[in-house]
Design a protein around this motif. Structure first.
Motif, PDB file in Angstrom:
ATOM      1  N   LEU A 185      37.775  29.884  40.618  1.00  0.00           N
ATOM      2  CA  LEU A 185      36.742  30.699  40.197  1.00  0.00           C
ATOM      3  C   LEU A 185      36.947  32.129  40.465  1.00  0.00           C
ATOM      4  N   VAL A 186      38.048  32.354  40.822  1.00  0.00           N
ATOM      5  CA  VAL A 186      38.622  33.700  41.485  1.00  0.00           C
ATOM      6  C   VAL A 186      39.687  34.492  40.562  1.00  0.00           C
ATOM      7  N   LYS A 191      39.166  37.419  44.322  1.00  0.00           N
ATOM      8  CA  LYS A 191      37.830  37.795  44.277  1.00  0.00           C
ATOM      9  C   LYS A 191      37.063  36.744  43.033  1.00  0.00           C
ATOM     10  N   ARG A 192      35.805  36.664  43.564  1.00  0.00           N
ATOM     11  CA  ARG A 192      34.990  35.666  42.584  1.00  0.00           C
ATOM     12  C   ARG A 192      34.784  36.516  41.230  1.00  0.00           C
ATOM     13  N   TYR A 193      35.102  35.596  40.053  1.00  0.00           N
ATOM     14  CA  TYR A 193      34.893  36.390  38.695  1.00  0.00           C
ATOM     15  C   TYR A 193      33.596  37.181  38.526  1.00  0.00           C
ATOM     16  N   GLU A 212      28.928  24.219  40.815  1.00  0.00           N
ATOM     17  CA  GLU A 212      29.945  24.987  41.539  1.00  0.00           C
ATOM     18  C   GLU A 212      30.185  24.161  42.573  1.00  0.00           C
ATOM     19  N   SER A 225      37.389  26.491  44.794  1.00  0.00           N
ATOM     20  CA  SER A 225      36.276  25.870  44.108  1.00  0.00           C
ATOM     21  C   SER A 225      36.177  25.647  42.486  1.00  0.00           C
TER      22      SER A 225
END
Length: 235
Positions: A185-186, A191-193, A212, A225
């Protein structure tokens, strides 16, 4: 990834693959969960998941833009890409956790095994490997029970915009009956989208159940994750 004069520009593709064991950890799956299910890996790249899974009695199909090219070209491409990746890995080694892979040499060995097994299986069972260009897939509605998508969506946020992400996820949902899983999810900077919450809110409004969840796999720091999109056949 692009098409040049009607033909795939293969220089835009990084043809590097991951193993069956990595997939099971990345997507937090067990063999029992997949038995009797029709599964799609998209985009599958040079991963050996499809080959190993089918050897174990599972039913997995792979789809990727790279499959427009033949096995000989992809074997050369995989070797070249892996060499380039390993040369640059030393410079960014601190961006990774070295517990699953103990060293760069072990990583190279596993990546080589993955793309070699993938191409061997492509030669023996070409019907399992379907050329496709996202966000459009050549499959009928609800054809697969589970769709897995790794190291593509969200990671390339610097070159794939929100519209592309939404269209691609809608397409994965269209062809899937039960569940879509996306990892990680990065983005490439770990970094998280940035639009992930917007996407999740929109899908929730449409009636899908989202989860999630952390997984028992982390190589790129922070990439630990996945997103589960649980579907219902009446949507």
């Amino acid at each position: 990834m692009s098409m040049t004069e009607g033909k795939l520009d293969i220089s835009c593709i990084v043809f590097i693959g991951r193993t069956f064991d990595e997939y099971m950890r990345m997507f937090n799956l067990t063999k029992e969960e997949l038995l009797g299910k029709k599964i799609l890996d998209c985009p599958a790249g040079a991963c050996s998941f499809t080959s190993t899974a089918n050897q174990l009695g599972l039913d997995v199909t792979a789809a990727d833009i790279a499959y427009y090219y033949d096995c000989e070209q992809l074997l050369e491409k995989g070797s070249q890409d892996l060499e380039l990746a390993m040369k640059s890995m030393e410079k960014v080694k601190d961006n990774y956790l070295w517990d699953y892979f103990k060293s760069i040499s072990e990583l190279k060995k596993q990546r080589t095994m993955a793309y070699s097994e993938c191409i061997r299986d492509m030669e023996q069972s070409p019907n399992r490997y379907v050329p496709a260009v996202l966000p459009n897939l050549p499959f009928g509605d609800k054809l697969f029970d589970i769709t897995l998508s790794a190291h593509f969506l969200f990671m390339y946020a610097d070159r794939l915009d929100y519209k592309f992400h939404l269209q691609t996820i809608q397409e994965l949902i269209r062809i899937t009956k039960q569940e879509v899983r996306i990892f990680p999810l990065v983005d490439l900077s770990c970094k998280r989208y940035q639009h992930l919450d917007d996407l999740m809110d929109l899908l929730t409004q449409r009636g899908y159940k989202l989860e999630e969840a952390e997984v028992p796999y982390e190589f790129h720091k922070g990439a630990n994750s996945l997103l589960k999109i649980k579907l219902f056949e009446d949507f």
